[in-house]
Motif scaffolding. Structure first.
Motif, short mmCIF file in Angstrom:
data_model
loop_
_atom_site.label_atom_id
_atom_site.label_comp_id
_atom_site.label_asym_id
_atom_site.label_seq_id
_atom_site.Cartn_x
_atom_site.Cartn_y
_atom_site.Cartn_z
N ALA A 190 1.06 -1.37 0.04
CA ALA A 190 -0.39 -0.01 0.12
C ALA A 190 0.81 1.36 0.05
O ALA A 190 0.21 2.11 0.04
CB ALA A 190 -0.54 0.18 1.50
N HIS A 191 2.49 1.21 0.35
CA HIS A 191 2.74 2.50 -0.19
C HIS A 191 4.62 1.99 0.29
O HIS A 191 5.04 1.25 0.30
CB HIS A 191 3.18 3.07 1.61
N THR A 192 5.14 2.48 -1.20
CA THR A 192 6.43 2.90 -1.61
C THR A 192 6.65 4.13 -2.74
O THR A 192 5.86 5.26 -3.06
CB THR A 192 6.65 1.19 -2.87
N HIS A 193 8.24 3.97 -2.61
CA HIS A 193 8.52 5.41 -3.33
C HIS A 193 9.85 4.82 -4.42
O HIS A 193 10.89 4.90 -4.05
CB HIS A 193 9.56 5.82 -2.21
N LEU A 194 9.14 3.54 -4.84
CA LEU A 194 10.23 3.30 -6.03
C LEU A 194 10.85 3.78 -6.68
O LEU A 194 11.42 3.68 -6.75
CB LEU A 194 9.06 2.42 -6.42
N VAL A 208 2.42 3.50 -5.89
CA VAL A 208 4.02 3.09 -6.43
C VAL A 208 3.70 5.82 -6.48
O VAL A 208 3.66 5.68 -6.97
CB VAL A 208 4.58 3.15 -7.52
N LYS A 209 4.92 5.61 -5.58
CA LYS A 209 4.68 7.12 -5.44
C LYS A 209 5.81 8.07 -5.69
O LYS A 209 7.24 7.45 -6.15
CB LYS A 209 5.15 7.96 -4.04
N THR A 210 5.69 9.63 -6.19
CA THR A 210 7.05 9.85 -7.33
C THR A 210 7.52 10.80 -5.57
O THR A 210 7.31 10.32 -4.80
CB THR A 210 6.37 10.97 -7.49
N LEU A 258 -2.00 10.33 3.06
CA LEU A 258 -1.51 10.89 4.21
C LEU A 258 -0.27 11.17 4.74
O LEU A 258 -0.64 9.20 5.72
CB LEU A 258 -2.31 11.77 5.02
N HIS A 259 1.49 10.89 4.77
CA HIS A 259 1.70 10.64 5.89
C HIS A 259 1.72 11.82 6.55
O HIS A 259 1.66 12.58 6.77
CB HIS A 259 3.74 11.15 5.45
N ALA A 260 1.36 10.51 7.97
CA ALA A 260 0.81 10.91 9.07
C ALA A 260 1.52 9.80 10.15
O ALA A 260 1.65 9.36 10.72
CB ALA A 260 -0.70 10.64 9.18
N ASP A 305 -1.21 6.67 6.92
CA ASP A 305 0.17 6.10 6.83
C ASP A 305 0.75 6.68 7.72
O ASP A 305 1.49 7.96 7.69
CB ASP A 305 0.53 5.97 5.57
N HIS A 306 2.51 5.64 7.50
CA HIS A 306 3.01 5.39 9.11
C HIS A 306 2.53 5.06 10.41
O HIS A 306 2.75 4.32 11.21
CB HIS A 306 3.86 6.84 8.95
N LEU A 307 1.85 6.19 11.35
CA LEU A 307 1.67 6.58 12.33
C LEU A 307 2.16 5.91 13.68
O LEU A 307 1.26 5.74 14.10
CB LEU A 307 0.12 4.83 12.31
N THR A 335 5.51 -1.80 2.48
CA THR A 335 7.23 -1.25 2.30
C THR A 335 7.83 -0.27 2.79
O THR A 335 8.56 -0.25 3.14
CB THR A 335 7.98 -2.36 1.16
N ASP A 336 7.23 0.38 2.67
CA ASP A 336 7.25 1.26 2.56
C ASP A 336 8.62 1.86 1.14
O ASP A 336 9.86 2.45 2.08
CB ASP A 336 8.19 2.71 3.20
N CYS A 337 8.73 1.06 1.03
CA CYS A 337 10.19 1.43 0.22
C CYS A 337 10.79 2.13 -0.49
O CYS A 337 10.45 2.71 -1.47
CB CYS A 337 10.07 -0.31 -1.55
#
Ligand SMILES: [Zn+2]
Length: 400
Positions: free
Chosen positions: A70-74, A139-141, A236-238, A259-261, A311-313
């Motif tokens: 659900a969350h990557t910075h690939l 996949v985030k920019t 949101l990164h929170a 996300d994160h929390l 993963t928050d890769c």
């Protein structure tokens, strides 16, 4: 190749099947037709089939839906090995960021890399994700931080989605950090002005890093409200580094996920649950940053919130393509029961991406699954450092 349009496949000899839409099935089989699940159940009840169908022998292994990350910075270039040494010596993440390390050093390396280099680097990561059983990923920019560099990263994401079997949900994260050479208000205005172009270049989501040392609640509200008005989904990164009101903002805006929390409290968990915001936990990041509180899952379970995993890769604070490793941490560090961790990594993460066609193996779902190197899902959690996945199937096609 992009996610296959759809093939027929019969998966036989499944020791234990976790469809997620119902209880586990022992000694099971599963049929995929035109890329979609058409039948599953006890192997003894398998309807007779006619004609040639490709078969996959699971050899008694446990089969689960393809993991949803659900969350990557690939897409990134460069290395953050210096950050690691500093962190091991006790330097806090925010101090590393302040000296130009952290996100800023990755931004410099990513801007300097060619388009083809970025596609090659990101494709290799996507393949590693597939090999670890992930079939859908957000996949985030966020390592471009100018209009043109961010849009180029969306093009990289599109090229990777076209070149691999991974199903990709692209997110525009211009609001990842304020570039050191930019005025804050001016940069926030640029992020907002870039939203229509980001959407045109394939972004389905907009995210913002709302935390101490990143964007304020007011700035994040400006970006996400504009994104919502433009028709993009929001996340949101929170509450990662501090509790500054980001979870309240996610609830207020009705974001798909927060996300994160790591610094979530009971009240924040209740706000997320009440607003239907999915909580995405990223334990590989919590472990890497080295200030683990590991309380979030307890608050979220008590509040009855939907939990997802990612993963928050990323190169600095969670270099991890493996959802099985994240599931292990979710159990061993957060204390999630095994069944809940697998549910979070599949159904929960699909819900964080507002998708009901992945994350489960109910009839009509995408024929995406992972054959584990284990007879039982609990064995995957217990068996540390081993290869977790034997085969990954996307749309009825065996990809690894
Ligand atoms: Zn992140």
């Amino acid at each position: 190749m992009s996610a296959p349009a759809g093939a027929d496949l019969l998966v036989r000899n499944i020791g234990r099947l976790l469809p997620m839409t119902g209880p586990p099935v022992e000694s099971a089989a599963l049929a995929i037709q035109n890329g979609l699940v058409s039948w599953y159940g006890p192997a003894a009840d398998l309807p007779e089939r006619h004609g040639d169908v490709s078969e996959l022998d699971a050899e008694g292994a446990c089969v689960v839906p393809g993991f949803v990350d659900a969350h990557t910075h690939l897409p990134w270039a460069g290395s953050r090995r210096r950050d690691l040494e500093e962190r091991l010596a006790g330097v806090p993440y925010e101090a590393i960021l302040a000296r130009g390390g952290g996100i800023h050093s990755t931004v410099a390396a990513t801007r300097a890399a060619s388009f083809d280099e970025l596609v090659a680097l990101t494709t290799a990561r996507a393949r590693l994700m597939l090999a670890n059983g992930t079939t859908t990923a957000e996949v985030k920019t966020g390592y471009g931080l100018t209009r043109d560099d961010e849009l180029r990263l969306l093009d990289v994401v599109a090229a990777v989605a076209a070149g691999t079997a991974l199903r990709v949900e692209p997110t525009y994260l211009g609001a990842h950090a304020v570039p050191p050479d930019r005025d804050r208000a001016d940069y926030v205005a640029e992020v907002v002005a870039t939203l229509p172009a980001a959407q045109a270049r394939g972004a389905r989501w907009c995210d913002a890093f709302c935390d101490r040392g990143a964007f304020t609640v007011g700035e994040a509200r400006t970006v996400l409200a504009a994104a919502r008005d433009a028709g993009l989904g929001t996340r949101l990164h929170a509450d990662q580094l501090a509790r500054i009101g980001a979870t309240g903002l996610a609830a207020e805006l009705g974001c798909a996920s927060a996300d994160h929390l790591d610094h979530l409290d009971a009240e924040g968990a209740q706000a997320l649950a009440a607003a239907g915001v999915v909580a995405v936990l990223l334990p590989a990041c919590t472990l890497t940053i080295g200030e683990p509180t590991w309380d979030a899952a307890r608050h979220l379970r008590a509040a009855g919130a939907t939990i997802a995993l990612g993963t928050d890769c990323n190169p600095g604070t969670s270099w991890c393509e493996s959802m099985p490793y994240v599931v292990q941490l979710a159990c061993l560090a957060y204390g999630l029961p095994v069944a809940e961790a697998f549910r979070a990594a599949t159904l929960g993460s699909a819900q964080a991406l507002r998708r009901n066609d992945v994350g489960h193996l109910g009839v009509g779902a995408r024929g995406d699954l992972a054959v584990l190197e284990a007879e039982h899902e609990a064995d995957l959690v217990a068996h540390l450092g081993a290869r977790p996945v034997r085969a990954t199937v996307v749309g009825g096609v065996v990809t690894t």
